[in-house]
Structure formats: structure tokens, C-alpha cells
Scaffold this motif. Sequence first.
Motif, PDB file in Angstrom:
ATOM      1  N   HIS A   1       0.832  -1.204   0.000  1.00  0.00           N
ATOM      2  CA  HIS A   1       0.000   0.000   0.000  1.00  0.00           C
ATOM      3  C   HIS A   1       0.868   1.256   0.000  1.00  0.00           C
ATOM      4  N   GLU A   2       1.877   1.278   0.853  1.00  0.00           N
ATOM      5  CA  GLU A   2       2.748   2.456   0.943  1.00  0.00           C
ATOM      6  C   GLU A   2       3.473   2.713  -0.370  1.00  0.00           C
ATOM      7  N   ARG A   3       3.941   1.625  -1.009  1.00  0.00           N
ATOM      8  CA  ARG A   3       4.637   1.770  -2.289  1.00  0.00           C
ATOM      9  C   ARG A   3       3.682   2.253  -3.387  1.00  0.00           C
ATOM     10  N   MET A   4       2.470   1.699  -3.421  1.00  0.00           N
ATOM     11  CA  MET A   4       1.503   2.105  -4.441  1.00  0.00           C
ATOM     12  C   MET A   4       1.094   3.564  -4.273  1.00  0.00           C
ATOM     13  N   LEU A   5       0.970   3.998  -3.028  1.00  0.00           N
ATOM     14  CA  LEU A   5       0.610   5.395  -2.778  1.00  0.00           C
ATOM     15  C   LEU A   5       1.696   6.323  -3.306  1.00  0.00           C
ATOM     16  N   LEU A   6       2.960   5.959  -3.111  1.00  0.00           N
ATOM     17  CA  LEU A   6       4.066   6.760  -3.638  1.00  0.00           C
ATOM     18  C   LEU A   6       4.028   6.805  -5.160  1.00  0.00           C
ATOM     19  N   LEU A   7       3.775   5.657  -5.795  1.00  0.00           N
ATOM     20  CA  LEU A   7       3.699   5.615  -7.255  1.00  0.00           C
ATOM     21  C   LEU A   7       2.572   6.493  -7.775  1.00  0.00           C
ATOM     22  N   GLN A   8       1.443   6.490  -7.069  1.00  0.00           N
ATOM     23  CA  GLN A   8       0.310   7.319  -7.494  1.00  0.00           C
ATOM     24  C   GLN A   8       0.649   8.801  -7.357  1.00  0.00           C
ATOM     25  N   ARG A   9       1.278   9.172  -6.258  1.00  0.00           N
ATOM     26  CA  ARG A   9       1.639  10.571  -6.035  1.00  0.00           C
ATOM     27  C   ARG A   9       2.677  11.046  -7.060  1.00  0.00           C
ATOM     28  N   GLN A  10       3.490  10.117  -7.554  1.00  0.00           N
ATOM     29  CA  GLN A  10       4.498  10.449  -8.557  1.00  0.00           C
ATOM     30  C   GLN A  10       3.914  10.463  -9.971  1.00  0.00           C
ATOM     31  N   GLY A  11       2.640  10.079 -10.110  1.00  0.00           N
ATOM     32  CA  GLY A  11       1.994  10.042 -11.416  1.00  0.00           C
ATOM     33  C   GLY A  11       2.374   8.838 -12.255  1.00  0.00           C
ATOM     34  N   ARG A  12       2.936   7.816 -11.627  1.00  0.00           N
ATOM     35  CA  ARG A  12       3.385   6.634 -12.373  1.00  0.00           C
ATOM     36  C   ARG A  12       2.293   5.586 -12.526  1.00  0.00           C
ATOM     37  N   ILE A  13       1.232   5.673 -11.725  1.00  0.00           N
ATOM     38  CA  ILE A  13       0.035   4.863 -11.914  1.00  0.00           C
ATOM     39  C   ILE A  13      -1.169   5.795 -11.831  1.00  0.00           C
ATOM     40  N   GLY A  14      -2.334   5.287 -12.171  1.00  0.00           N
ATOM     41  CA  GLY A  14      -3.536   6.128 -12.176  1.00  0.00           C
ATOM     42  C   GLY A  14      -4.193   6.195 -10.810  1.00  0.00           C
ATOM     43  N   THR A  15      -5.503   6.050 -10.802  1.00  0.00           N
ATOM     44  CA  THR A  15      -6.260   6.096  -9.549  1.00  0.00           C
ATOM     45  C   THR A  15      -5.813   4.978  -8.620  1.00  0.00           C
TER      46      THR A  15
END
Length: 230
Positions: free
Chosen positions: A25-39
Motif C-alpha cells: 500500500h505504501e509503495r503504491m501510494l508513492l507511485l500514485q503521487r508520482q503520477g506513475r500509476i492512475g487512480t
Amino acid sequence: ALEPDIPADDLRRLYHTFLLARRFHERMLLLQRQGRIGTYLPARGHEAAVLGSVYPLRATDWLVPVWREWAAYVWRGWPLDNLILLYAGLPEGTSVPEGIRDLPVCVPMGTHVPHAVGIACAARARREDSVVLCYFGDGASSEGVCQEAMNFAGVFQAPIVFVCINNQWAISIPRSRQTRATTLAHRALAYGFPGIQVDGNDLLAMVTPTREGIARAREGRGPSLIEAVT
């Protein structure tokens, strides 16, 4: 006296999956904030409620999730790759691995609950010894389609366990503005089956009522509702 009997190896695996889900979860949240994944829909705080309830499920039983139950996916054998692909917007992410009786993530609020009841009724019609575990949130519990599905399950004694993950917010609407009912578990009484409110942050507390609900459904005594407060 209510503490469930769980083998030590299973406890270690539950803890490992819990920790893996939190770190993922923590890693996915970082990826989302970086714009590397979507919603991305955060699942922090839901791990105990989800793992404690999916643990008693057999491989031959059905899992019908919403969108924050991917800790259950991991427990049931889904690769994390699928979840990354899902949030990257690729359809391969919703592909259910071969041999796993799970439905893919459902985004429209509450629309998956009738599907879960339908699977339960179909399993009984086929004389299968299987039970359905269906998750939804407190917000979905206020949707008409969810109420209709639970009523249908009660009337036809479907072999299903409903798990309402009450994180106290339906998007931006607090629990206090959704219903005047003392607990969401009370709603089960209107449909003729038992409901119980449980500490959703206590994994062991979730195991016991889920086991009871699954046993009840498997014995042909109909559905039950667990409200997991988190």
C-alpha cells in the motif's frame, strides 16, 4: 474464550500477508503521487478486517470483493503483478488467476452484491458445498441495490456471508449522515438473518464470527452479516 484456534504457521502467514499488504500500500501510494500509476484506492487500516474474514474461507468457496480487499487476493494466491497492472489501467490486472474462485474488483458502489447473492444461489442449485464471502463498505450498505440483494438472500436463504467494512466514511459522507441505525449490523434483522458488529482492527476477532457465518451458510441456514468497524 472467543479467541480462535489458529495453527502457528497460519498465524505467521497471516502476519506476513498483513505486513506485505501494508508495505505494498505504501509503495503504491508513492507511485500514485508520482503520477506513475492512475487512480489508487488506499487500503491502510483494512488489513485485519479483510484477512481475518478471508482466512476461514476454503479454496472452493467464492470471494466477491469491492476494491480495498486485495489483501484477500494475496491470501488467495493472486500475484502482486495483477494489482500493479490494475492500477496502471491495464485490463490484464482484472484477470482472475486460473483455478481461483474470486470476482475481479468492482468499482460502482454496491453493484456487485446482487452478483454475490446470485453466485450463492447458483452454488446451492448445483448442490455445491460452497459459500460466498461478499465485502462492501458502509456507503454501499446505504445503496438500494445492496438492500435488495440482502433481502433476496434472506428470503431464499442463500449460503453467503456479508462483510460490511465500516470505515465510517462513504467517500465524503460520514456514517452519522447515512443512517440513524445504532449499528449497521442491525440491518440484518430486517432481512431475517443474524448480524454482529466486530472490531475490524482485531484480526482474531474477525475470524470467529466469520467461521460461524460460513458454517451457518454451509449447513443451509442462510446468510449472516458482519460489520467490521475500522
